[in-house]
Scaffold this active site. Structure first.
Site, short mmCIF file in Angstrom:
data_model
loop_
_atom_site.label_atom_id
_atom_site.label_comp_id
_atom_site.label_asym_id
_atom_site.label_seq_id
_atom_site.Cartn_x
_atom_site.Cartn_y
_atom_site.Cartn_z
N GLN A 40 86.11 13.54 -34.76
CA GLN A 40 86.77 13.32 -33.47
C GLN A 40 86.53 14.50 -32.55
OE1 GLN A 40 90.92 12.49 -33.82
NE2 GLN A 40 91.20 12.14 -31.63
N GLY A 41 86.13 14.21 -31.31
CA GLY A 41 85.85 15.24 -30.34
C GLY A 41 84.39 15.64 -30.25
N ASP A 42 83.55 15.15 -31.18
CA ASP A 42 82.13 15.52 -31.20
C ASP A 42 81.22 14.53 -30.46
OD1 ASP A 42 82.42 17.87 -32.71
OD2 ASP A 42 82.50 16.73 -34.58
N SER A 43 81.74 13.39 -30.06
CA SER A 43 80.89 12.36 -29.43
C SER A 43 80.04 12.94 -28.31
CB SER A 43 81.75 11.24 -28.86
OG SER A 43 82.11 10.32 -29.84
N HIS A 86 80.19 6.04 -24.25
CA HIS A 86 81.62 5.78 -24.46
C HIS A 86 82.49 6.96 -24.04
CE1 HIS A 86 81.19 7.58 -28.64
NE2 HIS A 86 82.39 8.03 -28.32
N ASP A 98 74.30 3.69 -26.74
CA ASP A 98 75.43 4.55 -26.37
C ASP A 98 74.95 5.86 -25.75
OD1 ASP A 98 77.96 5.60 -26.14
OD2 ASP A 98 78.29 5.88 -28.28
#
Length: 273
Positions: free
Chosen positions: A225-228, A78, A131
């Site tokens: 948020q931002g760690d994906s 993603h 993913d």
């Protein structure tokens, strides 16, 4: 980015090089609920960057990734979606990984261009299953920086195993992203716990063959948020990539990760073209 309730609002083998055991940095503390750790001591933890799409602040970092071969990187599928990038990934001219940069507002470490990207063709963005994407680098990074992937059936995936998640994302929900690499200690949860947390709804559905989840009882430690795409490491090997979840560190809502043992065939593929 990390998915929450299927919306990208927050949030990790083909080892072509010689795999090394991950150091113990970050064995205590948290990303949400974590502590800063050295990027040079954890060189397989990479920042995914595009200044073109995300600006010059923090070196354009928008996701995490992990080095599993001298020219091979894994991240979340993603992270390469048009929803995240605002464009098709092939239209992003400056997609890079950053290795060993202690402060994203500086210029240390190395930046290496992504020469090819291969999104898992079985990735299901509705269920968040599968993913993962593989990136091929234009230049090789040191073999000593590579982390091995834990194979299927290994104890690293067992419920109760201590693991560490790494990233540059928010240190709390609706917070500000970090400029230094952070790490949080979590525990791998049993599949039945993960399925109870995410049984299948608009929030997402837990799919054990391609996912695992991790957190702590009562919440407080998690990716955000931002760690994906960032690494989840257990027993010195890569077991997961930050994928999705509800909230950041909320009780009863553990972080969900791409299970690397379920993605080995895709990572090992030669990815022609």
């Amino acid at each position: 980015m990390r998915r929450r309730s299927r919306t990208l609002i927050c949030v990790v083998s083909l080892v072509l090089g010689v795999g090394v055991t991950a150091p113990a940095s970050g064995s205590a503390g948290t990303v949400v609920g974590g502590q800063s750790v050295s990027a040079t001591e954890n060189p397989w933890a990479l920042a995914l960057s595009s200044r073109e799409r995300f600006g010059v602040a923090r070196s354009g970092q928008f996701c995490g990734a992990a080095l599993v071969g001298v020219r091979t990187v894994v991240t979340a599928a993603h992270c390469l979606s048009s929803e995240v990038l605002g464009a098709k990934p092939g239209q992003v001219s400056d997609l890079k990984v950053i290795s060993g940069r202690e402060d994203l507002s500086g210029d240390g470490g190395r930046e290496v261009a992504v020469a090819e990207f291969h999104v898992n063709p079985d990735y299901d963005d509705r269920r968040n299953a599968g993913d993962i994407a593989v990136l091929k680098l234009a230049e090789g990074l040191p073999k000593s920086s590579v982390i091995s992937i834990a194979g299927a059936g290994g104890e690293a995936y067992d419920a109760g195993t201590s693991a560490t998640v790494y990233g540059w994302g928010d240190t709390r929900a609706a917070g500000r992203p970090a400029v230094k690499l952070r790490a949080a200690q979590v525990d791998v949860f049993a599949d039945r716990v993960c399925q109870a947390a995410y049984p299948g709804s608009a929030r997402g559905a837990y799919h054990a063959p391609s996912m695992l989840c991790a957190g702590v009882s009562g919440g407080g430690r998690d990716a955000c948020q931002g760690d994906s795409g960032g690494p989840l490491v257990a027993q010195g090997r890569l077991v997961g990539l930050v994928s999705w979840g509800v909230g950041c560190g909320e009780a009863g809502q553990p972080g969900v990760y791409t299970r690397l043992s379920g993605m080995l065939e895709f990572v090992r593929s030669p990815h022609p073209g």
